[in-house]
Design an enzyme around this catalytic site. Structure first.
Site, mmCIF file in Angstrom:
data_model
loop_
_atom_site.group_PDB
_atom_site.id
_atom_site.type_symbol
_atom_site.label_atom_id
_atom_site.label_comp_id
_atom_site.label_asym_id
_atom_site.label_seq_id
_atom_site.Cartn_x
_atom_site.Cartn_y
_atom_site.Cartn_z
ATOM 1 N N HIS A 174 -60.197 -80.004 30.305
ATOM 2 C CA HIS A 174 -59.199 -79.866 29.233
ATOM 3 C C HIS A 174 -59.702 -80.284 27.857
ATOM 4 C CE1 HIS A 174 -55.711 -78.290 31.209
ATOM 5 N NE2 HIS A 174 -55.788 -79.196 32.183
ATOM 6 N N HIS A 234 -55.465 -72.329 32.845
ATOM 7 C CA HIS A 234 -55.602 -72.407 31.386
ATOM 8 C C HIS A 234 -56.711 -71.504 30.856
ATOM 9 C CE1 HIS A 234 -52.775 -75.572 30.015
ATOM 10 N NE2 HIS A 234 -52.783 -75.856 31.296
ATOM 11 N N HIS A 285 -58.640 -73.644 42.071
ATOM 12 C CA HIS A 285 -57.756 -74.323 41.129
ATOM 13 C C HIS A 285 -56.298 -74.120 41.538
ATOM 14 C CE1 HIS A 285 -57.055 -76.236 37.218
ATOM 15 N NE2 HIS A 285 -55.938 -75.539 37.225
ATOM 16 N N ASP A 510 -52.881 -61.637 12.234
ATOM 17 C CA ASP A 510 -53.980 -62.087 11.362
ATOM 18 C C ASP A 510 -54.083 -63.607 11.286
ATOM 19 O OD1 ASP A 510 -51.725 -62.668 9.947
ATOM 20 O OD2 ASP A 510 -52.302 -61.578 8.128
ATOM 21 N N ASP A 548 -36.122 -65.258 4.054
ATOM 22 C CA ASP A 548 -37.231 -65.011 3.119
ATOM 23 C C ASP A 548 -36.887 -65.643 1.770
ATOM 24 O OD1 ASP A 548 -39.494 -64.107 1.885
ATOM 25 O OD2 ASP A 548 -38.788 -62.044 1.659
ATOM 26 N N GLU A 559 -39.271 -71.466 9.388
ATOM 27 C CA GLU A 559 -38.164 -70.554 9.102
ATOM 28 C C GLU A 559 -37.787 -69.778 10.363
ATOM 29 O OE1 GLU A 559 -39.116 -69.603 4.377
ATOM 30 O OE2 GLU A 559 -40.059 -68.419 5.961
#
Length: 576
Positions: A174, A234, A285, A510, A548, A559
């Site tokens: 981890h 994971h 696992h 992005d 906005d 928000e």
């Protein structure tokens, strides 16, 4: 005579000193025992929350499946579907990508040569000990080379013991780079005579997941016959969104993070499922079930399982569902609770990340096997902070963190808890017994914890042994809500925060920390539909514009959370 009196006095003083020493020793043992009890109680809280998170992941899996099923037939320009589908389908030309990522002359970190050698591994370890960051170009090359080798491996890797070779097995790391280096310091680096199995969960939680992954993949490439890597839950791109590795990558590799994430997702799918040692010891696992069948596991197309949260759904990907095997693999008619105790002693859970929940919370461990396959265990704890703190201080840190997280769980389910509390409060007194309080909390949270002993730390008590449930819980520090969120709806924000963070990150292609208003509208309509929150679409559109605040056409995560709170509240309002 005088000598006799003097001797008697000395003997009495000695006796008194011994009694005092024994009394102090007894007191200290009791003190340490109480601290150990508190520490174990905190660990039981952490473990129960960990299991509860697995159920949350199943709920999130249903949502992603719902999302894909409801958007595959939509028009191609749909922003939400594109965000999810791009993760599932995007492929990049390797040579083109590598040409795009140049290593500048100003780069002072380790420079790797491919194919990698043992010298490159040592160079990498030295650089990471000095907190250097490996350039994105080398990260991508390591991932590309690792995928080539992993694709040639079976689902279950077979290891045959050799008399002169020991085998070390490590559990979850981890992102704890110090733990990995401590294992190597105590046990030696992997080599032809020092083999290792790393049993998944290399990343997430810890702050050095990338470095851990690079060291393990580099060792795997240099010693492909002596270093074995299994996939954990994971090693999953959606889990990384939830538990921190994606954030680490975007922080360390801002410009090239998208490329790294795409290649990483691909490498994950080719990691073997498990390792079989001498056809007797299975390393996998997450454990096994009473109907685990290696023949079935060997026939799975593991690269199709891109995420445990988004299982394959096309006919070609689920062809194993209708396979008829020549025998019934559920051969045991004995229930698990009827199994002999010796059978249960043959199952070992191994965890190699020390201080996993908090500084001082737990030790890590690895085990070694020789030809006789008798395990030998080695424990350790890697932390400078633990050494500088007293036992009392360490336990306080662990305990406070455990109760903080538990507090979040209680706040998230407050409405349901109050309903159950009222059922026990037949006379509407506003109070119930300890037993009733513990039974109610256990029922709602579905967590197996000693609620009666935890009650004094969590609830408001009366002098005659009752709980004032209407007064809520004691001061339990949870997450900080955005200023716009009203206290009455805070529980809903806490309950869905992690799921919303994953969804937000998926939409935020992005990785700018912002999503467009169009993306916001689409995802909220879908979310409300899946969770049964009835709300007029006009409200969502109106809310999107209201969120906005600076009129730049985008929304940040706080928000986003605030908007969810308002949407949930509107959905709960009675219709006229």
């Amino acid at each position: 005579m005088g000598c006799s009196n003097s001797a008697a006095k000395e003997a009495k003083k000695l006796e008194t000193s011994v009694k005092a020493a024994l009394l102090i020793q007894s007191w200290y043992r009791c003190y340490k025992a109480r601290l150990e009890l508190r520490r174990r109680q905190a660990l039981s809280i952490f473990e129960s929350i960990e299991y509860a998170d697995e159920q949350d992941q199943l709920q999130l899996a249903k949502f992603f499946t719902f999302m894909l099923e409801n958007y595959t037939q939509k028009k191609e320009e749909n922003s939400v579907y594109q965000s999810i589908a791009s993760i599932e389908n995007q492929r990049l030309d390797t040579k083109t990508v590598l040409r795009m990522v140049e290593v500048p002359d100003s780069y002072e970190g380790p420079r790797l040569m491919f194919p990698l050698t043992y010298s490159d591994v040592l160079l990498l370890i030295k650089a990471f000990k000095e907190n250097q960051i490996l350039h994105a170009r080398y990260v991508l090359e390591v991932l590309v080379e690792a995928k080539k080798v992993l694709k040639q491996l079976p689902n279950i890797t077979h290891i045959m013991s050799i008399e002169t070779k020991e085998l070390t097995i490590c559990g979850d790391i981890h992102g704890k780079l110090d733990d990995l280096f401590l294992i190597f310091y105590k046990n030696g680096l992997p080599s032809g005579n020092n083999r290792y199995v790393f049993n998944g969960d290399f990343v997430d939680r810890g702050k050095n997941s990338m470095e851990v992954l690079m060291v393990l993949f580099a060792l795997f490439l240099v010693f492909p016959n002596d270093v074995y890597l299994n996939r954990g839950n994971h090693e999953d791109f959606l889990m990384n969104l939830r538990y921190g590795f994606t954030k680490e990558i975007t922080s360390k590799y801002k410009k090239h993070s998208a490329k790294i994430l795409h290649y990483l997702e691909e490498v994950y799918t080719w990691l073997p499922i498990g390792t079989l040692i001498d056809k007797k010891v299975l390393v996998v696992h997450g454990g096994i079930a009473d109907d685990t069948d290696l023949e079935i596991l060997n026939k799975l197309k593991r690269n199709k399982m891109r995420s445990v949260l988004m299982p394959p759904s096309t006919p070609s990907e689920i062809e194993l569902r209708n396979i008829q095997f020549p025998y019934n693999f559920q051969t045991s008619s004995m229930s698990l609770d009827q199994m002999p105790k010796d059978d249960w002693d043959q199952v070992i859970t191994l965890f190699s990340a020390s201080n996993y929940y908090e500084e001082g919370s737990n030790r890590g461990a690895y085990l070694k096997l020789k030809k006789d396959l008798i395990p030998r265990f080695f424990q350790y704890q890697c932390s400078q902070m633990v050494k500088s703190k007293t036992l009392h201080e360490s336990v306080n840190i662990v305990e406070s963190t455990a109760f903080r997280i538990l507090g979040e769980k209680l706040i998230a389910r407050n409405s349901e808890l109050m309903q159950v509390f009222k059922m026990y409060d037949v006379n509407k007194t506003g109070k119930i017994t300890f037993y009733e309080w513990g039974k109610a909390v256990g029922q709602v949270l579905e967590m197996d914890l000693p609620w009666l002993s935890l009650c004094p730390r969590l609830a408001q008590r009366t002098e005659d042994g009752y709980v004032y449930y209407k007064m809520g819980f004691k001061k339990l520090t949870a997450i900080n809500a955005p200023k716009q969120v009203k206290s009455g709806m805070f529980q809903t924000l806490v309950r869905y925060r992690r799921d919303l963070k994953i969804i937000f990150n998926v939409i935020d292609k992005d990785k700018s920390g912002l999503i467009s208003l169009e993306e916001f509208r689409d995802i909220w309509k879908l979310f409300c539909s899946h969770y049964g929150i009835k709300i007029d679409e006009a409200h969502v559109d109106q809310l999107a514009n209201a969120m906005d605040l600076n009129h730049d056409g985008s929304i940040d995560f706080n928000e986003f959370l605030t908007a969810f709170d308002v949407v949930h509240r509107l959905g709960d309002e009675p219709k006229p």
